[in-house]
Design a protein around this motif. Structure first.
Motif, PDB file in Angstrom:
ATOM      1  N   ASP A 182      55.991  45.180  46.736  1.00  0.00           N
ATOM      2  CA  ASP A 182      54.883  45.624  46.590  1.00  0.00           C
ATOM      3  C   ASP A 182      53.769  45.681  47.560  1.00  0.00           C
ATOM      4  O   ASP A 182      52.969  46.691  47.594  1.00  0.00           O
ATOM      5  CB  ASP A 182      54.159  44.674  45.333  1.00  0.00           C
ATOM      6  CG  ASP A 182      52.946  45.427  44.527  1.00  0.00           C
ATOM      7  OD1 ASP A 182      53.148  46.470  44.200  1.00  0.00           O
ATOM      8  OD2 ASP A 182      52.123  44.760  44.505  1.00  0.00           O
ATOM      9  N   ILE A 183      53.828  44.674  48.381  1.00  0.00           N
ATOM     10  CA  ILE A 183      53.061  44.608  49.548  1.00  0.00           C
ATOM     11  C   ILE A 183      53.398  45.776  50.751  1.00  0.00           C
ATOM     12  O   ILE A 183      52.540  46.569  51.067  1.00  0.00           O
ATOM     13  CB  ILE A 183      53.110  43.259  50.218  1.00  0.00           C
ATOM     14  CG1 ILE A 183      52.404  41.971  49.262  1.00  0.00           C
ATOM     15  CG2 ILE A 183      52.442  43.216  51.608  1.00  0.00           C
ATOM     16  CD1 ILE A 183      52.702  40.748  49.891  1.00  0.00           C
ATOM     17  N   LYS A 216      52.584  49.182  49.079  1.00  0.00           N
ATOM     18  CA  LYS A 216      51.111  49.582  49.141  1.00  0.00           C
ATOM     19  C   LYS A 216      50.382  49.258  50.188  1.00  0.00           C
ATOM     20  O   LYS A 216      49.237  49.531  50.675  1.00  0.00           O
ATOM     21  CB  LYS A 216      50.650  48.780  47.962  1.00  0.00           C
ATOM     22  CG  LYS A 216      50.926  48.915  46.628  1.00  0.00           C
ATOM     23  CD  LYS A 216      50.228  48.169  45.372  1.00  0.00           C
ATOM     24  CE  LYS A 216      50.906  48.575  44.131  1.00  0.00           C
ATOM     25  NZ  LYS A 216      50.481  47.454  43.081  1.00  0.00           N
ATOM     26  N   LYS A 217      51.389  48.831  51.344  1.00  0.00           N
ATOM     27  CA  LYS A 217      50.594  48.496  52.692  1.00  0.00           C
ATOM     28  C   LYS A 217      49.229  47.649  52.385  1.00  0.00           C
ATOM     29  O   LYS A 217      48.344  47.805  53.032  1.00  0.00           O
ATOM     30  CB  LYS A 217      49.979  49.920  53.434  1.00  0.00           C
ATOM     31  CG  LYS A 217      51.508  50.634  53.475  1.00  0.00           C
ATOM     32  CD  LYS A 217      50.923  52.171  54.334  1.00  0.00           C
ATOM     33  CE  LYS A 217      52.134  53.005  54.621  1.00  0.00           C
ATOM     34  NZ  LYS A 217      52.887  53.469  53.316  1.00  0.00           N
ATOM     35  N   GLU A 218      49.585  46.566  51.810  1.00  0.00           N
ATOM     36  CA  GLU A 218      48.495  45.354  51.635  1.00  0.00           C
ATOM     37  C   GLU A 218      48.482  44.494  52.567  1.00  0.00           C
ATOM     38  O   GLU A 218      49.429  44.407  53.202  1.00  0.00           O
ATOM     39  CB  GLU A 218      48.696  44.923  50.124  1.00  0.00           C
ATOM     40  CG  GLU A 218      48.350  45.857  49.010  1.00  0.00           C
ATOM     41  CD  GLU A 218      48.482  45.220  47.497  1.00  0.00           C
ATOM     42  OE1 GLU A 218      48.147  45.861  46.769  1.00  0.00           O
ATOM     43  OE2 GLU A 218      49.323  44.158  47.491  1.00  0.00           O
ATOM     44  N   ASP A 219      47.419  43.813  52.951  1.00  0.00           N
ATOM     45  CA  ASP A 219      47.232  42.766  53.676  1.00  0.00           C
ATOM     46  C   ASP A 219      47.836  43.246  55.107  1.00  0.00           C
ATOM     47  O   ASP A 219      48.336  42.532  56.079  1.00  0.00           O
ATOM     48  CB  ASP A 219      48.139  41.619  53.275  1.00  0.00           C
ATOM     49  CG  ASP A 219      48.035  40.210  53.924  1.00  0.00           C
ATOM     50  OD1 ASP A 219      46.791  40.098  54.399  1.00  0.00           O
ATOM     51  OD2 ASP A 219      48.768  39.396  54.116  1.00  0.00           O
ATOM     52  N   CYS A 226      50.131  45.229  55.891  1.00  0.00           N
ATOM     53  CA  CYS A 226      51.517  45.124  56.280  1.00  0.00           C
ATOM     54  C   CYS A 226      52.076  46.030  57.092  1.00  0.00           C
ATOM     55  O   CYS A 226      51.864  47.039  56.733  1.00  0.00           O
ATOM     56  CB  CYS A 226      52.385  44.896  54.754  1.00  0.00           C
ATOM     57  SG  CYS A 226      53.864  44.841  54.949  1.00  0.00           S
TER      58      CYS A 226
END
Length: 385
Positions: A369-370, A373-376, A378
């Motif tokens: 998921d990270i 979605k290129k969260e944090d 990543c």
């Protein structure tokens, strides 16, 4: 064993499954010490590549040899190794010509010369659908490695996993992207995409003699990492006209080499999405088309981003008029891995500076998921079984 098992689009689970066993005399069973999520894994996770049977994903991994087949004489239990993502027998026509990604023996059910949409594919790949052999991948505690006597490479004890893990795929892929550009020294290289492969292509461009390296990406945090770890110039297509910027940086000519390190999963407009539905296409060729615009006349476009379907309105007229050479495909991992390992050993390249997350394999759903979605901020996720 525990493994990351793909069930359906968007659904990957940490589950118990049978331990792998020696099936052929050239197999080994490997205990995984480190693995990673690659952008190519998202092709299955997002449904760009069909896979209807449960499968363990992952083609970037390394570990310790646990069991050895009867014909494997160059490996023994306890050896620490890194594994090329392409599965190659080492004895067929293509392996003998250093085209191991086209091995005639590693994908017996779906292999063929045509390279069709769902038939006659290339050689086998770890964890990359039944179309490429149906092999379980390395996002697991253990994995069976076919033709291990040809593919596996010993890892020096003094190197950490993170220093060599990316020899499995993304460093050789980035290296091939530049190698296909046949640099003679001093050229301008424009690399579209500053994800893991793009970052490795940037490193490879400097190592192979580029005079100027330009990174293009729509996410500023990825461009910041590119500047910090690879000392490149950067362009954000949301902030500037990338084509005009590259031409202005090269006396109006364009880059000598353009690299598409994005592929079909680039950002898409609503018009792109509608066109894809009408033409039965997956994803978009927008980045590839930008490469054809940004490259100079007589230049080279190198494509290591993955494309899976035909594309309507392919700009063959521009390619012909400009005399562009196109090189594309999976990387020459087996051919280059020993040289690239030597570069790491000598300290001429650092690979682990692209890692943003190290997570336990048990967190596989969150990790995907990270990453997706290129969260944090990543960039690259390493998983520890």
């Amino acid at each position: 064993m525990k493994a990351a098992v793909f069930h359906k689009v968007g659904d990957i689970r940490y589950e118990t499954m049978d331990d792998p066993k020696i099936e052929q005399s050239r197999d080994v069973v490997l205990r995984i010490t480190s693995t990673a999520i690659c952008g190519s894994d998202l092709h299955i996770y997002d449904g760009f590549l069909p896979q209807f049977r449960n499968e363990v994903l992952g083609h970037e991994f390394m570990g310790i040899v646990e069991e050895v087949g009867s014909e494997v004489s160059n490996l023994k239990k306890g050896d620490r190794v890194v594994v090329p993502f392409t599965i190659a027998c080492g004895k067929c026509y293509f392996c003998n010509h250093h085209l191991e990604m086209h091995c005639e023996n590693s994908n017996p059910e779906y292999y063929g010369p045509d390279g069709g949409l769902l038939t006659e594919k290339g050689g086998g790949l770890f964890g990359y659908s039944d179309l490429y052999g149906g092999y379980n991948g390395g996002q697991a505690q253990y994995v069976r490695v076919p033709y291990a006597d040809y593919g596996l490479r010993h890892v020096p004890a003094e190197l950490k996993d993170e220093q060599v893990l990316f020899l499995s795929d993304i460093f050789p892929t980035g290296w091939s992207a530049i190698e296909w550009g046949a640099l003679k020294g001093g050229e301008t290289v424009a690399i579209f995409g500053s994800g893991p492969v793009g970052l490795m292509a940037q490193k490879s461009a400097w190592l192979q003699g580029a005079g100027r390296v330009i990174a293009i990406d729509p996410l500023n945090y990825r461009l910041e990492r590119a500047r910090r770890v690879n000392n490149v110039e950067t362009l954000n297509p949301h902030e500037v006209d990338v084509i005009e910027a590259i031409r202005s940086m090269t006396e109006g000519r364009g880059a000598d080499l353009c690299v598409d390190a994005v592929g079909m999963e680039a950002e898409r407009s609503l018009l792109d999405k509608a066109k894809a539905v009408i033409n039965l296409e997956k994803g978009t060729t927008s980045v590839l088309e930008q490469c054809f615009q940004a490259v100079r006349r007589g230049g080279i476009v190198s494509v290591v981003g993955v494309y899976g379907t035909p594309s309507d309105n392919f700009p063959i007229g521009r390619v012909f008029d400009k005399g562009v050479t196109i090189r594309t495909g999976q990387s020459f991992v087996h051919k280059n891995i020993d040289h690239l390992l030597d570069l790491v050993v000598q300290g001429k390249v650092v690979l682990d500076d692209i890692v943003s997350h190290v997570l336990p394999l048990a967190d596989i759903s969150r990790a995907y998921d990270i990453f997706k979605k290129k969260e944090d901020d990543c960039t690259k996720v390493i998983l520890k079984p």
